[in-house]
Design a protein around this motif. Structure first.
Motif, PDB file in Angstrom:
ATOM      1  N   ALA A  61      79.008  10.309  22.043  1.00 54.34           N
ATOM      2  CA  ALA A  61      79.056   9.290  23.092  1.00 54.34           C
ATOM      3  C   ALA A  61      80.426   9.255  23.756  1.00 54.34           C
ATOM      4  CB  ALA A  61      78.712   7.921  22.508  1.00 54.34           C
ATOM      5  N   ASN A  62      81.479   9.348  22.957  1.00 48.94           N
ATOM      6  CA  ASN A  62      82.827   9.376  23.510  1.00 48.94           C
ATOM      7  C   ASN A  62      83.085  10.650  24.297  1.00 48.94           C
ATOM      8  OD1 ASN A  62      84.634   6.993  22.652  1.00 48.94           O
ATOM      9  ND2 ASN A  62      83.553   7.488  20.764  1.00 48.94           N
ATOM     10  N   LEU A  63      82.536  11.757  23.830  1.00 47.18           N
ATOM     11  CA  LEU A  63      82.678  13.007  24.561  1.00 47.18           C
ATOM     12  C   LEU A  63      81.960  12.920  25.909  1.00 47.18           C
ATOM     13  CD1 LEU A  63      83.652  15.921  24.697  1.00 47.18           C
ATOM     14  CD2 LEU A  63      81.613  16.596  23.391  1.00 47.18           C
ATOM     15  N   ASP A  64      80.784  12.313  25.928  1.00 45.50           N
ATOM     16  CA  ASP A  64      80.064  12.113  27.192  1.00 45.50           C
ATOM     17  C   ASP A  64      80.894  11.277  28.161  1.00 45.50           C
ATOM     18  OD1 ASP A  64      77.869  13.611  26.450  1.00 45.50           O
ATOM     19  OD2 ASP A  64      76.730  11.895  25.703  1.00 45.50           O
ATOM     20  N   TRP A  65      81.546  10.245  27.628  1.00 45.59           N
ATOM     21  CA  TRP A  65      82.409   9.396  28.466  1.00 45.59           C
ATOM     22  C   TRP A  65      83.536  10.224  29.083  1.00 45.59           C
ATOM     23  CZ3 TRP A  65      87.579   8.505  27.024  1.00 45.59           C
ATOM     24  CH2 TRP A  65      88.280   7.614  27.856  1.00 45.59           C
ATOM     25  N   LEU A  66      84.187  11.060  28.275  1.00 48.47           N
ATOM     26  CA  LEU A  66      85.289  11.881  28.770  1.00 48.47           C
ATOM     27  C   LEU A  66      84.792  12.877  29.811  1.00 48.47           C
ATOM     28  CD1 LEU A  66      88.251  12.770  28.593  1.00 48.47           C
ATOM     29  CD2 LEU A  66      87.606  14.283  26.703  1.00 48.47           C
ATOM     30  N   VAL A  67      83.681  13.516  29.528  1.00 51.20           N
ATOM     31  CA  VAL A  67      83.106  14.473  30.474  1.00 51.20           C
ATOM     32  C   VAL A  67      82.760  13.775  31.789  1.00 51.20           C
ATOM     33  CG1 VAL A  67      81.100  15.949  30.915  1.00 51.20           C
ATOM     34  CG2 VAL A  67      82.294  16.093  28.727  1.00 51.20           C
ATOM     35  N   GLY A  68      82.258  12.549  31.708  1.00 48.99           N
ATOM     36  CA  GLY A  68      81.943  11.795  32.918  1.00 48.99           C
ATOM     37  C   GLY A  68      83.174  11.557  33.776  1.00 48.99           C
ATOM     38  N   LEU A  69      84.299  11.269  33.146  1.00 45.20           N
ATOM     39  CA  LEU A  69      85.541  11.076  33.892  1.00 45.20           C
ATOM     40  C   LEU A  69      85.976  12.353  34.600  1.00 45.20           C
ATOM     41  CD1 LEU A  69      87.762   8.948  31.472  1.00 45.20           C
ATOM     42  CD2 LEU A  69      86.580   8.173  33.523  1.00 45.20           C
ATOM     43  N   LEU A  70      85.597  13.471  34.026  1.00 43.08           N
ATOM     44  CA  LEU A  70      86.016  14.766  34.568  1.00 43.08           C
ATOM     45  C   LEU A  70      84.986  15.373  35.512  1.00 43.08           C
ATOM     46  CD1 LEU A  70      87.484  16.184  31.241  1.00 43.08           C
ATOM     47  CD2 LEU A  70      88.793  15.561  33.275  1.00 43.08           C
ATOM     48  N   GLY A  71      84.005  14.601  35.911  1.00 42.95           N
ATOM     49  CA  GLY A  71      83.068  15.082  36.915  1.00 42.95           C
ATOM     50  C   GLY A  71      81.704  15.476  36.401  1.00 42.95           C
ATOM     51  N   ASP A  72      81.520  15.424  35.059  1.00 44.68           N
ATOM     52  CA  ASP A  72      80.205  15.688  34.472  1.00 44.68           C
ATOM     53  C   ASP A  72      79.605  17.002  34.968  1.00 44.68           C
ATOM     54  OD1 ASP A  72      78.175  15.187  32.725  1.00 44.68           O
ATOM     55  OD2 ASP A  72      77.086  13.826  34.040  1.00 44.68           O
ATOM     56  N   ARG A  73      80.421  18.068  34.934  1.00 40.63           N
ATOM     57  CA  ARG A  73      79.944  19.365  35.417  1.00 40.63           C
ATOM     58  C   ARG A  73      79.153  20.108  34.350  1.00 40.63           C
ATOM     59  NH1 ARG A  73      85.709  20.966  36.383  1.00 40.63           N
ATOM     60  NH2 ARG A  73      85.993  18.986  35.330  1.00 40.63           N
ATOM     61  N   PRO A  74      78.177  20.903  34.749  1.00 41.59           N
ATOM     62  CA  PRO A  74      77.388  21.673  33.773  1.00 41.59           C
ATOM     63  C   PRO A  74      78.286  22.557  32.924  1.00 41.59           C
ATOM     64  CG  PRO A  74      76.361  21.763  35.934  1.00 41.59           C
ATOM     65  CD  PRO A  74      77.707  21.113  36.137  1.00 41.59           C
ATOM     66  N   GLY A  75      78.080  22.503  31.618  1.00 40.97           N
ATOM     67  CA  GLY A  75      78.808  23.371  30.704  1.00 40.97           C
ATOM     68  C   GLY A  75      80.152  22.837  30.259  1.00 40.97           C
ATOM     69  N   LEU A  76      80.630  21.731  30.836  1.00 39.85           N
ATOM     70  CA  LEU A  76      81.958  21.231  30.477  1.00 39.85           C
ATOM     71  C   LEU A  76      81.983  20.711  29.048  1.00 39.85           C
ATOM     72  CD1 LEU A  76      84.859  20.560  31.120  1.00 39.85           C
ATOM     73  CD2 LEU A  76      84.088  18.443  32.244  1.00 39.85           C
ATOM     74  N   LYS A  77      80.940  19.991  28.652  1.00 43.20           N
ATOM     75  CA  LYS A  77      80.902  19.481  27.284  1.00 43.20           C
ATOM     76  C   LYS A  77      80.958  20.624  26.279  1.00 43.20           C
ATOM     77  CE  LYS A  77      77.808  16.369  26.281  1.00 43.20           C
ATOM     78  NZ  LYS A  77      76.522  15.713  25.881  1.00 43.20           N
ATOM     79  N   GLU A  78      80.190  21.666  26.545  1.00 41.45           N
ATOM     80  CA  GLU A  78      80.171  22.811  25.638  1.00 41.45           C
ATOM     81  C   GLU A  78      81.520  23.517  25.615  1.00 41.45           C
ATOM     82  OE1 GLU A  78      76.209  21.536  26.666  1.00 41.45           O
ATOM     83  OE2 GLU A  78      77.909  22.103  27.935  1.00 41.45           O
ATOM     84  N   ALA A  79      82.173  23.588  26.783  1.00 48.30           N
ATOM     85  CA  ALA A  79      83.486  24.239  26.856  1.00 48.30           C
ATOM     86  C   ALA A  79      84.523  23.467  26.048  1.00 48.30           C
ATOM     87  CB  ALA A  79      83.929  24.355  28.310  1.00 48.30           C
ATOM     88  N   ILE A  80      84.471  22.139  26.122  1.00 46.97           N
ATOM     89  CA  ILE A  80      85.411  21.316  25.358  1.00 46.97           C
ATOM     90  C   ILE A  80      85.179  21.482  23.865  1.00 46.97           C
ATOM     91  CG2 ILE A  80      86.070  18.941  24.821  1.00 46.97           C
ATOM     92  CD1 ILE A  80      85.535  18.249  27.757  1.00 46.97           C
ATOM     93  N   MET A  81      83.922  21.481  23.451  1.00 46.27           N
ATOM     94  CA  MET A  81      83.624  21.625  22.026  1.00 46.27           C
ATOM     95  C   MET A  81      83.996  23.012  21.510  1.00 46.27           C
ATOM     96  SD  MET A  81      80.032  19.495  21.686  1.00 46.27           S
ATOM     97  CE  MET A  81      80.035  19.558  19.890  1.00 46.27           C
ATOM     98  N   ALA A  82      83.948  24.025  22.393  1.00 48.22           N
ATOM     99  CA  ALA A  82      84.370  25.365  21.995  1.00 48.22           C
ATOM    100  C   ALA A  82      85.894  25.444  21.877  1.00 48.22           C
ATOM    101  CB  ALA A  82      83.880  26.397  23.016  1.00 48.22           C
ATOM    102  N   GLU A  83      86.586  24.707  22.749  1.00 45.27           N
ATOM    103  CA  GLU A  83      88.056  24.682  22.712  1.00 45.27           C
ATOM    104  C   GLU A  83      88.558  23.873  21.517  1.00 45.27           C
ATOM    105  OE1 GLU A  83      91.822  25.741  24.574  1.00 45.27           O
ATOM    106  OE2 GLU A  83      89.759  26.411  24.900  1.00 45.27           O
ATOM    107  N   TYR A  84      87.814  22.828  21.168  1.00 45.75           N
ATOM    108  CA  TYR A  84      88.162  21.951  20.043  1.00 45.75           C
ATOM    109  C   TYR A  84      86.938  21.826  19.126  1.00 45.75           C
ATOM    110  CZ  TYR A  84      91.957  20.283  23.148  1.00 45.75           C
ATOM    111  OH  TYR A  84      93.042  20.190  23.990  1.00 45.75           O
ATOM    112  N   PRO A  85      86.619  22.838  18.337  1.00 45.56           N
ATOM    113  CA  PRO A  85      85.420  22.767  17.487  1.00 45.56           C
ATOM    114  C   PRO A  85      85.492  21.568  16.537  1.00 45.56           C
ATOM    115  CG  PRO A  85      86.331  24.995  17.539  1.00 45.56           C
ATOM    116  CD  PRO A  85      87.343  24.108  18.175  1.00 45.56           C
TER     117      PRO A  85
END
Length: 238
Positions: A61-85
């Motif tokens: 839920a917190n990750l969704d909030w952060l992604v929303g602030l950053l424009g909610d672009r396709p693949g951004l959530k997955e990219a963040i989780m790959a950068e910070y597993p």
């Protein structure tokens, strides 16, 4: 930048970064820095208030909030989780904390320093005393978290909690150093080894125990600034 003022066209005529780039700001010596573990505070505050550590649902839920602030672009959530597993951390609270540290604080500060360094004297720092007194009650270490440098500057600051933030003798020595050097910002080069910021060196004064020191070429890697600068540039181009 994730943290900014509301541009109203009168009191705040333009975004701060645009003003910095165009030289439309008060020219003065700048001391600009962060605490090493800024995000531990924001990840830990809900746990302090509820008594419940962050679980996977809360992390997502917190990750969704952060992604929303950053424009909610396709693949951004997955990219963040790959950068910070998240599995490389001991808990979901600890997994979310560096996202706030780096996306919200470190990368923003780095961009400001890089824009201003050739316009005014800029002195960059990281408060990194991981023994700093904590006034949150969490299941993971707070370390050098957001606002945890304040008791070193303002004795007794405790975030309106009932927790003691009294400094031990070693912490007090660090506090004395910080107060002395910040109180005489215009004379920093005359009294210490704290050099003016150079983006080619990434030179930061690291306030820590047992001894503070100048670090070079560490900050960007430690805080994933290349990743967040790319995310930020894509958001602005959208």
């Amino acid at each position: 930048m994730l943290m900014t003022f509301m541009v109203d066209g009168e009191y705040i005529p333009e975004r701060s970064m645009e003003a910095f780039k165009n030289g439309r700001f008060n020219k003065a010596t700048l001391i600009n820095g962060i605490t090493k573990n800024e995000g531990n505070f924001f990840a830990g505050l809900p746990e302090t208030l509820t008594g419940k550590p962050m679980d996977r649902e809360g992390y997502m839920a917190n990750l969704d909030w952060l992604v929303g602030l950053l424009g909610d672009r396709p693949g951004l959530k997955e990219a963040i989780m790959a950068e910070y597993p998240p599995e490389q951390y001991n808990s979901y609270g600890e997994a979310f904390a560096p996202l706030i540290t780096d996306a919200w604080m470190a990368s923003s500060m780095q961009r400001i320093n890089d824009v201003l360094y050739d316009q005014i004297p800029v002195y960059a720092y990281v408060f990194a005393d991981e023994t700093a007194p904590s006034y949150l009650v969490t299941s993971f270490p707070q370390k050098a978290s957001h606002t945890y440098e304040l008791p070193y500057i303002f004795p007794g600051f405790n975030g309106s909690s009932i927790q003691s933030t009294a400094l031990n003798p070693e912490q007090q020595k660090l506090a004395n150093q910080m107060v002395q050097v910040w109180a005489r910002a215009g004379e920093i080069n005359k009294q210490s080894e704290w050099s003016i910021y150079d983006p080619k060196k990434q030179n930061y004064m690291t306030f820590t125990l047992p001894n503070s020191y100048m670090s070079e070429n560490e900050f960007n890697e430690a805080h994933h600034t290349a990743f967040w600068n790319k995310v930020n540039s894509e958001y602005q181009a959208k």
